[in-house]
Design an enzyme around this catalytic site. Structure first.
Site, short mmCIF file in Angstrom:
data_model
loop_
_atom_site.label_atom_id
_atom_site.label_comp_id
_atom_site.label_asym_id
_atom_site.label_seq_id
_atom_site.Cartn_x
_atom_site.Cartn_y
_atom_site.Cartn_z
N SER A 99 0.79 -1.54 -0.69
CA SER A 99 -0.15 0.11 0.17
C SER A 99 0.63 0.84 0.15
CB SER A 99 -0.89 0.46 1.03
OG SER A 99 -0.31 0.07 2.62
N HIS A 148 -1.69 -8.53 1.96
CA HIS A 148 -1.36 -7.22 2.68
C HIS A 148 -2.63 -7.41 3.60
CE1 HIS A 148 0.23 -3.64 3.19
NE2 HIS A 148 -0.37 -3.07 2.44
N HIS A 165 5.82 -12.86 7.51
CA HIS A 165 6.65 -11.58 7.45
C HIS A 165 7.41 -11.34 6.09
CE1 HIS A 165 6.98 -7.02 6.98
NE2 HIS A 165 5.65 -7.13 7.19
N ARG A 170 3.86 -4.44 16.89
CA ARG A 170 2.30 -4.31 16.00
C ARG A 170 1.17 -4.97 16.91
NH1 ARG A 170 1.89 -2.52 10.25
NH2 ARG A 170 2.86 -4.80 10.31
N ASP A 212 -2.14 -8.24 11.99
CA ASP A 212 -3.78 -8.64 12.11
C ASP A 212 -3.72 -9.72 12.88
OD1 ASP A 212 -3.32 -7.02 9.43
OD2 ASP A 212 -2.25 -7.81 7.78
#
Ligand code: AMX
Length: 435
Positions: free
Chosen positions: A242, A272, A318, A327, A373
């Site tokens: 992105s 993604h 990743h 995160r 995620d």
């Protein structure tokens, strides 16, 4: 107090000097060899982009302008009574490298609230989308359509001087970020919610207004979650799909709405941003198959069946990270504070203990650890936002912060059109035949 735009304008000449000095001293130096495998391998590890807002370390994870997530949580201004950072402050940090004052952040909240209204034709466009159209496609359509009122596109048509590109880019970027809650809220209510979309409250912060538009304004903990969520999803250096897409499209001098619309189309892919939706679907399938309180063995078997079916375990792995994503950790800590006994959170914790060993045993994934995620959907579900098809829209609202900050710098620094070199396999074979 000084506005963000005033501060940014002061920084431009300093950064021009900085870049000039770096290029004078280091411009001719090489990073190292580029291999043919990198050309075939998705350019993994290829140093090729300038991105100032954040840099990702494979072991440690993301730093926003040199600051870790816990440091941002400590240093950035909070809402009265809140303990999570306000994303307004993060945007200031991404753009200037500086931590703003509480007053500066409040001014930014007010500025965004004042810019939040959508043109009526964009509202109609969203309303005209069939409910079967994925929320990310609706989001992308709406953002792209905002180009109708782009200050940059107009200035370019009016013959603006190159040196002034940053100014309408700044205005468009502020408008873009400001209008996202109304777009997201409208899509959500059309698809899942009931009742009329409330008005933006100009005295409240961005995350409160977003939460309120989604129907969760009364829930303080959800508003806090949004503040954390938007902060940590905003930026992950420049090479992810992105971010890179936004930069690439912006380099053609497409305005920020066109550039970020393209970013959203990349974020909508399952490898993604769509992974947050995929994680919840995967968890629900698991529960259906193995029940609510599964044994470790049952969970392991389900994970193996995913791999044996030729599918990825969503939320794990990743391209750059080689440790647990900070995160993920920030969201885990939020869950430990606000929903320690939630069964779905417990399942996510159980999976965290089991997946890495299985991915290592399977022997393919370079990083067996969870990414951002793997955790976000569980938090949203807990508060009642359980429509997982919507999850990537929230990621998109946040990702605008990082992409917009870099677009503004790119236009301020006169970043050139991106145009890397490509080769055919035939050409590569000939080139390296005798080397
Ligand atoms: N489950 C199963 N297999 C995995 C895997 C996972 N979670 N992660 C990597 N692998 C596999 C790859 O598919 C690849 O298989 P192949 O050789 O058959 O093509 C092999 O391991 C090597 O891949 P890699 O070098 O470790 O990863 P990558 O840089 O090519 O891809 C990523 C990175 C994120 C796409 C991958 O780890 C993945 O598909 N993860 C699951 C989807 C996901 O969570 N995406 C979200 C990432 C964060 C984000 O952008 N929001």
């Amino acid at each position: 107090p000084q506005t963000l735009k005033e501060r940014f304008a002061e920084l431009i000449p300093l950064e021009h000097e900085n870049v000039k000095a770096i290029r004078k001293e280091h411009g001719h130096k090489a990073f190292g060899p580029v291999t043919v495998d990198q050309v075939y391998g998705g350019m993994r590890g290829l140093p090729a982009l300038l991105w100032d807002g954040s840099v990702l370390d494979a072991e440690e994870g993301i730093r926003f302008r040199g600051k870790t997530i816990p440091e941002c949580q400590e240093l950035l201004p909070k809402a009265p009574g809140g303990s999570e950072p306000l994303p307004e402050g993060l945007f200031w940090l991404l753009l200037t490298g500086e931590v703003p004052t509480v007053e500066q952040v409040q001014a930014l909240s007010a500025d965004w609230a004042a810019r939040a209204a959508l043109p009526s034709f964009v509202e109609e466009l969203i309303d005209a989308c069939p409910s079967t159209l994925h929320p990310m496609s609706q989001f992308s359509i709406a953002v792209t359509a905002l180009n109708h009122d782009s200050a940059f596109a107009k200035a370019y048509q009016d013959g603006v001087h190159k040196k002034e590109y940053w100014e309408p880019t700044f205005e468009d970027s502020m408008d873009l970020i400001a209008k996202l809650p109304n777009i997201a809220g409208r899509i959500y209510r059309n698809l899942f919610g009931s009742g009329k979309l409330p008005a933006i409250d100009p005295t409240k912060d961005y995350s409160y207004n977003l939460s309120n538009l989604l129907g969760f304004g009364d829930n303080q903990a959800f508003v806090e979650l949004m503040r954390l969520y938007i902060t940590i999803h905003s930026d992950h250096e420049g090479g992810n799909v992105s971010a890179h897409t936004g930069k690439l499209v912006g380099s053609a001098l497409s305005d920020p709405f066109l550039a970020f619309g393209a970013s959203l189309n990349g974020l909508a892919g399952p490898l993604h941003g769509l992974a947050n939706q995929e994680v919840l679907i995967w968890l629900q399938r698991m529960i259906k198959q193995v029940g609510e309180n599964p044994s470790d063995d049952a969970v392991k078997e389900y994970i193996w069946s995913t791999l044996k079916g030729g599918q990825v375990v969503p939320g794990y792995g990743h391209a750059v990270l080689r440790k647990t994503d900070p995160r993920y950790t920030a969201q885990r800590e939020f869950a430990l504070k606000h929903l320690p006994n939630d069964p779905l959170f417990k399942l996510v914790g159980q999976i965290y203990k089991l997946v890495p060993d299985i991915l290592l045993a399977a022997g393919k994934a370079k990083n067996p650890w969870p990414n951002v995620d793997a955790h976000s959907g569980v938090l949203l579900t807990y508060y009642g936002l359980d429509q997982m098809k919507f999850y990537t829209v929230l990621f998109g609202v946040s990702r605008a912060f990082g992409v917009a900050a870099q677009l503004i710098w790119d236009r301020a620094l006169g970043a050139p059109l991106e145009r890397p070199k490509s080769y055919s396999s035939e050409h590569l074979k000939k080139m390296f035949a005798n080397r």
